[in-house]
Enzyme design. Structure first.
Site, PDB file in Angstrom:
ATOM      1  CG  ASP A  31      70.756  -7.514   9.279  1.00  8.12           C
ATOM      2  OD1 ASP A  31      70.414  -7.445   8.091  1.00  8.12           O
ATOM      3  OD2 ASP A  31      71.172  -6.533   9.916  1.00  8.12           O
ATOM      4  N   GLY A  32      69.979 -10.027   6.754  1.00  9.98           N
ATOM      5  CA  GLY A  32      68.923 -10.264   5.774  1.00  9.98           C
ATOM      6  C   GLY A  32      67.828  -9.218   5.736  1.00  9.98           C
ATOM      7  NE  ARG A  89      61.679  -5.771  -6.457  1.00 16.33           N
ATOM      8  CZ  ARG A  89      62.884  -6.211  -6.767  1.00 16.33           C
ATOM      9  NH1 ARG A  89      63.020  -7.376  -7.368  1.00 16.33           N
ATOM     10  NH2 ARG A  89      63.957  -5.501  -6.490  1.00 16.33           N
ATOM     11  NE  ARG A  96      64.793 -13.213 -10.071  1.00 19.45           N
ATOM     12  CZ  ARG A  96      64.928 -11.991  -9.584  1.00 19.45           C
ATOM     13  NH1 ARG A  96      65.880 -11.219 -10.032  1.00 19.45           N
ATOM     14  NH2 ARG A  96      64.119 -11.553  -8.664  1.00 19.45           N
ATOM     15  CG  ASP A 181      69.835 -14.161 -10.405  1.00 22.50           C
ATOM     16  OD1 ASP A 181      69.127 -14.984 -10.998  1.00 22.50           O
ATOM     17  OD2 ASP A 181      69.898 -14.088  -9.166  1.00 22.50           O
ATOM     18  CG  ASN A 182      69.808  -8.140 -11.259  1.00 25.45           C
ATOM     19  OD1 ASN A 182      69.233  -8.853 -10.443  1.00 25.45           O
ATOM     20  ND2 ASN A 182      70.814  -7.358 -10.926  1.00 25.45           N
ATOM     21  CG  ASP A 191      66.347  -8.008  -9.077  1.00 24.92           C
ATOM     22  OD1 ASP A 191      65.397  -8.068  -8.289  1.00 24.92           O
ATOM     23  OD2 ASP A 191      67.000  -9.000  -9.418  1.00 24.92           O
TER      24      ASP A 191
END
Length: 518
Positions: A31-32, A89, A96, A181-182, A191
């Site tokens: 559901d995101g 944020r 990244r 990606d972090n 992240d």
């Protein structure tokens, strides 16, 4: 991200929408939507890191609603409704290392490729944008030579990353998922998923319950960040030839990490005037002593500022009593080294390793089996140990290291003209580099439980402490000295203790060892 009392794996993703300097993030699981508990942890930790002086994204707001989503928190078939929440944020950019990997060509072994393969025009445009926007001094210095410009850019990213992870190691922070990606292209901590501040010092500490192989363990963070830089180097070719970037990585990363780490550790130990060759050995021996005694990472460093190097036996014994209080109790160690595999399962795995190594390699690892065997051996030894024996052993270990520390402090004191002024300066620097307050898992859990019941007072109280991590005095709402016996008794149980009865700077209660973040 999930915090729970059981070890269960999960795989959650993330998505974000960048709006100038503000990014709205939502975590997706079909559901995101992200929920309250993980949002509170992210909000508090990013602010904690900022006030510790560590490069990080910031938390603008944490907004919750009456909308609910179904989550199986313990992965045991008993789902419940949870409130949806959004964390805002803030950072200069959310680009990244992995942003440059979407252009990767087809891998000859796996056949995998980036979703934007062959779009070098976009990749070059993004590289130019990153350098000109976030590294303008490099753009200006090398405007007529793109290879030199790109090399200078990669060198700076390498150094920033090395310094960032050195800062993590010095406060016992574990990221949890350090993939490309972090990793921020501007050297920020980014992240906040399954993160954790280490309590009992363990170089192999794993904060992410789903990291079964320990890929992102505390002691592996520096090396994994270096590995990620290698992947960034690959993604920058041919605009930055690999032979250039690999040489930069080899020459700069380890040297910058070790320099910054030792510089920070000297401050944490109050070694402010002399830089001696054996200082790194003193630090490693301190960490080994902390490991042997199960010392609390944060509180042990904080306590060392009160060590005067006095040879008076009574004063030394008094200090040894204090530092022993920060060591792991027998009960804590039994929980920590409690075997995790059923004996029958372990026996079958060992038989399989001998009879069918190929099949064993598919379902288990030798390292995991060896670790379980070590845990069983350690647990067996603990069963034969008494609390008095443990205390005596811990004091002996600490006395040996403190004698070495005293010799080093004498050298420091002899290099200055005024010993009294030197000591005041030493204590001040130590207390401004060794935090009193960090976001321990049990503190976050208490705040989450209150917030889930509609009371955000505890979240705000915790945030106050994290905004002043080096503060000396406790708030009046916290326990006083005459309540310590009651606190210790409560800490010996598995039931959560409210933060009004347990100081925010306290070692975690025993029930906290059962908390798991995945």
């Amino acid at each position: 991200e999930v915090m729970c009392l059981q070890r269960r794996p999960s795989a959650l993703g993330w998505s974000h929408i960048e709006l100038s300097s503000i990014t709205v993030l939502v975590y997706r699981q079909a559901d995101g939507r992200k929920v309250l508990r993980s949002s509170i942890r992210e909000f508090l930790c990013s602010e904690a890191m900022f006030h510790l002086g560590i490069p990080t994204t910031r938390a603008g707001t944490c907004v919750t609603s009456d909308s609910k989503v179904v989550r199986d928190i313990f992965y045991d078939g008993n789902p419940k409704n949870e409130r949806c929440t959004i964390v805002l944020r803030i950072a200069s950019t959310f680009i990244r290392f992995g942003s440059f990997e979407i252009f990767k060509p087809t891998d000859e072994y796996t056949g995998r490729k980036g979703p934007s393969v062959n779009r070098n025009d976009i990749r070059i445009q993004m590289l130019n944008y990153v350098i000109s926007t976030f590294y303008p001094e490099i753009q200006q210095a090398y405007s007529d030579n793109s290879v030199q410009r790109n090399a200078a850019f990669f060198r700076e990213v390498t150094k920033r990353t090395a310094r960032m992870v050195a800062e993590w190691q010095c406060v016992g922070f574990c990221h949890g998922v350090l993939n490309t990606d972090n990793m921020s292209i501007v050297g920020l901590t980014i992240d906040y998923g399954p993160f954790g501040f280490m309590d009992r010092y363990d170089p192999e500490h794993i904060c992410n319950g789903s990291d079964n192989a320990g890929r992102y363990a505390y002691n592996k963070q520096p090396e994994i960040c270096k590995w990620n830089l290698g992947k960034l180097a690959e993604a920058l070719a041919p605009e930055l030839p690999l032979e250039i970037s690999e040489l930069i990585l080899k020459e700069e990363y380890d040297a910058e990490f070790e320099r910054h780490y030792l510089q920070k550790m000297r401050k944490k130990l109050g070694l402010i005037h002399l830089e001696l060759e054996d200082d790194d050995k003193l630090v490693s021996e301190l960490l080994e002593t902390m490991h042997l005694t199960g010392g609390d990472f944060t509180n042990t460093f904080r306590l060392l500022s009160s060590f005067l190097g006095d040879l008076d036996p009574l004063k030394l014994e008094d200090f040894l009593e204090k530092i022993a209080m920060q060591c792991a109790s027998l009960e804590e160690l039994k929980v920590a080294f409690r075997p995790q595999m059923d004996p029958r399962q372990l026996s079958m795995m060992l038989m399989l390793a001998q009879s069918n190594p190929q099949l064993f390699a598919l379902i288990g690892t030798k390292a995991n089996i060896n670790k379980e065997l070590e845990r069983i051996e350690q647990f067996s030894k603990l069963q034969q140990l008494t609390a008095a024996d443990l205390l005596s052993k811990n004091k002996r270990h600490w006395k040996e290291w403190l004698q070495k520390y005293r010799v080093r402090l004498v050298k420091e004191r002899e290099s200055v003209s005024n010993a009294e002024v030197w000591n005041a300066e030493r204590v001040k620097i130590m207390n401004s580099n060794n935090p009193k307050y960090i976001l321990r898992n049990y503190i976050a859990q208490n705040a989450i439980e209150a917030a889930e019941n509609g009371d955000f007072t505890e979240v705000r109280e915790v945030l106050k402490r994290l905004e002043n991590p080096f503060a000396e005095t406790e708030d009046l709402t916290e326990v006083q000295e005459d309540q310590e016996e009651e606190t210790v008794a409560a800490a010996a149980t598995y039931a959560p203790v409210t933060s009004s009865r347990l100081p925010y700077s306290s070692k975690p209660p025993l029930w906290a060892s059962e908390l798991c973040v995945t």
